[in-house]
Design a protein around this motif. Structure first.
Motif, PDB file in Angstrom:
ATOM      1  N   SER A 103      13.078   8.857  27.397  1.00  0.00           N
ATOM      2  CA  SER A 103      13.205   9.635  26.170  1.00  0.00           C
ATOM      3  C   SER A 103      14.318   9.077  25.290  1.00  0.00           C
ATOM      4  CB  SER A 103      13.483  11.099  26.519  1.00  0.00           C
ATOM      5  OG  SER A 103      13.731  11.859  25.359  1.00  0.00           O
ATOM      6  N   GLN A 104      15.431   8.701  25.911  1.00  0.00           N
ATOM      7  CA  GLN A 104      16.547   8.146  25.148  1.00  0.00           C
ATOM      8  C   GLN A 104      16.188   6.798  24.538  1.00  0.00           C
ATOM      9  OE1 GLN A 104      20.160   7.801  27.419  1.00  0.00           O
ATOM     10  NE2 GLN A 104      21.358   7.119  25.668  1.00  0.00           N
ATOM     11  N   VAL A 105      15.491   5.961  25.295  1.00  0.00           N
ATOM     12  CA  VAL A 105      15.065   4.654  24.784  1.00  0.00           C
ATOM     13  C   VAL A 105      14.153   4.828  23.566  1.00  0.00           C
ATOM     14  CG1 VAL A 105      13.588   2.672  25.311  1.00  0.00           C
ATOM     15  CG2 VAL A 105      15.366   3.381  26.929  1.00  0.00           C
ATOM     16  N   ILE A 106      13.192   5.744  23.663  1.00  0.00           N
ATOM     17  CA  ILE A 106      12.269   5.969  22.542  1.00  0.00           C
ATOM     18  C   ILE A 106      13.027   6.509  21.323  1.00  0.00           C
ATOM     19  CG2 ILE A 106      10.293   7.337  21.755  1.00  0.00           C
ATOM     20  CD1 ILE A 106       9.206   7.143  24.623  1.00  0.00           C
ATOM     21  N   ASP A 107      13.964   7.433  21.549  1.00  0.00           N
ATOM     22  CA  ASP A 107      14.768   7.961  20.438  1.00  0.00           C
ATOM     23  C   ASP A 107      15.562   6.840  19.766  1.00  0.00           C
ATOM     24  OD1 ASP A 107      13.853  10.520  20.852  1.00  0.00           O
ATOM     25  OD2 ASP A 107      15.651  11.211  21.905  1.00  0.00           O
ATOM     26  N   ASN A 108      16.105   5.929  20.559  1.00  0.00           N
ATOM     27  CA  ASN A 108      16.860   4.814  19.983  1.00  0.00           C
ATOM     28  C   ASN A 108      15.965   3.899  19.156  1.00  0.00           C
ATOM     29  OD1 ASN A 108      19.226   5.706  21.151  1.00  0.00           O
ATOM     30  ND2 ASN A 108      19.227   4.218  22.818  1.00  0.00           N
ATOM     31  N   LEU A 109      14.773   3.605  19.687  1.00  0.00           N
ATOM     32  CA  LEU A 109      13.848   2.761  18.935  1.00  0.00           C
ATOM     33  C   LEU A 109      13.417   3.443  17.641  1.00  0.00           C
ATOM     34  CD1 LEU A 109      11.608   1.406  21.844  1.00  0.00           C
ATOM     35  CD2 LEU A 109      13.372   0.159  20.583  1.00  0.00           C
ATOM     36  N   ASN A 110      13.206   4.746  17.706  1.00  0.00           N
ATOM     37  CA  ASN A 110      12.811   5.469  16.493  1.00  0.00           C
ATOM     38  C   ASN A 110      13.949   5.556  15.488  1.00  0.00           C
ATOM     39  OD1 ASN A 110      10.084   5.938  16.951  1.00  0.00           O
ATOM     40  ND2 ASN A 110      10.479   7.763  18.186  1.00  0.00           N
ATOM     41  N   MET A 111      15.188   5.454  15.970  1.00  0.00           N
ATOM     42  CA  MET A 111      16.317   5.391  15.051  1.00  0.00           C
ATOM     43  C   MET A 111      16.220   4.120  14.192  1.00  0.00           C
ATOM     44  SD  MET A 111      20.363   5.683  16.087  1.00  0.00           S
ATOM     45  CE  MET A 111      19.914   6.860  17.372  1.00  0.00           C
ATOM     46  N   ILE A 112      15.842   3.024  14.831  1.00  0.00           N
ATOM     47  CA  ILE A 112      15.641   1.771  14.096  1.00  0.00           C
ATOM     48  C   ILE A 112      14.497   1.922  13.108  1.00  0.00           C
ATOM     49  CG2 ILE A 112      14.975  -0.662  14.320  1.00  0.00           C
ATOM     50  CD1 ILE A 112      16.187  -0.581  17.158  1.00  0.00           C
ATOM     51  N   ARG A 113      13.405   2.504  13.565  1.00  0.00           N
ATOM     52  CA  ARG A 113      12.223   2.623  12.718  1.00  0.00           C
ATOM     53  C   ARG A 113      12.482   3.566  11.543  1.00  0.00           C
ATOM     54  NH1 ARG A 113       7.895   0.332  14.896  1.00  0.00           N
ATOM     55  NH2 ARG A 113       6.428   1.610  13.728  1.00  0.00           N
ATOM     56  N   ASP A 114      13.172   4.659  11.807  1.00  0.00           N
ATOM     57  CA  ASP A 114      13.466   5.618  10.738  1.00  0.00           C
ATOM     58  C   ASP A 114      14.343   4.993   9.651  1.00  0.00           C
ATOM     59  OD1 ASP A 114      13.478   8.473   9.712  1.00  0.00           O
ATOM     60  OD2 ASP A 114      15.641   8.151   9.976  1.00  0.00           O
ATOM     61  N   SER A 115      15.329   4.208  10.053  1.00  0.00           N
ATOM     62  CA  SER A 115      16.222   3.594   9.063  1.00  0.00           C
ATOM     63  C   SER A 115      15.523   2.491   8.273  1.00  0.00           C
ATOM     64  CB  SER A 115      17.478   3.044   9.738  1.00  0.00           C
ATOM     65  OG  SER A 115      17.149   2.040  10.662  1.00  0.00           O
ATOM     66  N   ASN A 116      14.320   2.112   8.719  1.00  0.00           N
ATOM     67  CA  ASN A 116      13.536   1.103   7.992  1.00  0.00           C
ATOM     68  C   ASN A 116      12.230   1.680   7.447  1.00  0.00           C
ATOM     69  OD1 ASN A 116      14.789  -1.805   8.418  1.00  0.00           O
ATOM     70  ND2 ASN A 116      15.134  -0.658  10.309  1.00  0.00           N
ATOM     71  N   ASP A 117      12.163   3.027   7.383  1.00  0.00           N
ATOM     72  CA  ASP A 117      11.005   3.724   6.813  1.00  0.00           C
ATOM     73  C   ASP A 117       9.695   3.390   7.534  1.00  0.00           C
ATOM     74  OD1 ASP A 117      12.562   4.992   4.814  1.00  0.00           O
ATOM     75  OD2 ASP A 117      12.504   3.168   3.592  1.00  0.00           O
ATOM     76  N   ALA A 118       9.780   3.165   8.834  1.00  0.00           N
ATOM     77  CA  ALA A 118       8.575   2.942   9.643  1.00  0.00           C
ATOM     78  C   ALA A 118       8.241   4.231  10.385  1.00  0.00           C
ATOM     79  CB  ALA A 118       8.800   1.802  10.633  1.00  0.00           C
ATOM     80  N   ARG A 119       6.963   4.464  10.630  1.00  0.00           N
ATOM     81  CA  ARG A 119       6.562   5.702  11.309  1.00  0.00           C
ATOM     82  C   ARG A 119       7.114   5.726  12.729  1.00  0.00           C
ATOM     83  NH1 ARG A 119       2.762   4.880  15.028  1.00  0.00           N
ATOM     84  NH2 ARG A 119       1.444   3.021  14.947  1.00  0.00           N
ATOM     85  N   PRO A 120       7.337   6.911  13.288  1.00  0.00           N
ATOM     86  CA  PRO A 120       7.897   7.003  14.649  1.00  0.00           C
ATOM     87  C   PRO A 120       7.003   6.317  15.676  1.00  0.00           C
ATOM     88  CG  PRO A 120       7.988   9.136  13.547  1.00  0.00           C
ATOM     89  CD  PRO A 120       7.161   8.236  12.669  1.00  0.00           C
TER      90      PRO A 120
END
Length: 267
Positions: A186-203
């Motif tokens: 869960s933490q790994v996915i949240d971290n990856l989504n942090m990258i995606r969110d800051s680049n306007d990519a879908r979760p």
């Protein structure tokens, strides 16, 4: 008790106290699994190497990285390592994967290195190509913590191998982290989504394996390590390039840390 061979400390003299107080592997079997098993046995657990026939579907357990199993019936009554806080994937036992945590220098002693997936050849970074390979019988799936199937616990073990460090002898345990896979994933996915969110990519969603592989490649390409409290590293493991996430222990959600004597370390 595992037989400990006579090992010199860094001063060139034999240190009985050091040998008595540290967890060591023999030169013949300097194996992270044996170090992990010794830690668990020290707390009253009885890890057993996986017998494929004890799992449904034959060798499925080996495919998802299970090294040992712990029978729920044999968990000590006080459960000092709180295994029972996790609902096991397979009824009747907890599954364990021992992982080497030997990356880099002293500075990395307080980090864990989580394998996210194996990198495929760059020409495969295309959905149609992946689907074609799959149709021809190629095994296209995530191999790492982002897989749909994982063991219950990962045991990250850092050891000296044949290079002594200060007062810690060669083939000795440096430290070890026991983590439930569910919270770490869960933490790994949240971290990856942090990258995606800051680049306007879908979760990131792990619904379809091939789509997920492409999304993970995209996340790696979007990554800028200056902005986050974790790192993504393209490393080599078993001669295959892997995507690794480096996480500081202070940022982990749930873990048990052991010192070089296989004892609890204060968190």
């Amino acid at each position: 008790m595992m037989k400990i061979e006579k090992v010199k400390d860094v001063s060139g003299k034999y240190s009985e106290n050091a040998r008595r107080n540290q967890f060591l592997s023999s030169r013949k079997d300097k194996d992270i699994m044996e170090l992990g098993r010794r830690i668990l046995r020290g707390f009253g657990y009885n890890p057993q190497p996986l017998c494929p026939e004890r799992l449904l579907d034959g060798c499925e357990g080996i495919e998802i990285g299970i090294d040992d199993i712990l029978s729920i019936r044999e968990i000590p009554g006080e459960d000092p390592l709180t295994f029972k806080r996790v609902k096991p994937f397979n009824e009747g036992f907890f599954s364990m994967d021992y992982r080497s945590n030997n990356f880099g220098s002293y500075d990395n002693d307080g980090h864990i290195f989580v394998k996210l997936m194996e990198f495929l050849p760059k020409k495969w970074y295309d959905k149609d190509v992946l689907l074609e390979k799959q149709s021809k019988g190629r095994d296209i799936k995530i191999k790492g913590i982002l897989s749909k199937r994982n063991p219950d616990y990962l045991f990250f073990i850092r050891n000296t191998y044949d290079k002594p460090r200060g007062s810690i002898l060669e083939n000795s345990l440096i430290n070890a982290y026991l983590l439930p896979v569910k919270s770490l994933k869960s933490q790994v996915i949240d971290n990856l989504n942090m990258i995606r969110d800051s680049n306007d990519a879908r979760p990131l969603k792990l619904d379809n394996e091939i789509d997920s592989i492409l999304d993970i490649y995209q996340t790696w390409q979007l990554y800028d390590k200056r902005h986050y409290d974790f790192e993504l590293i393209r490393a080599r493991d078993s001669n295959r390039p892997d995507l690794i996430m480096k996480i500081d222990k202070d940022n982990l959600l749930d873990y048990t840390l052991f010192n070089s004597n296989g004892e609890f370390n204060e968190i």
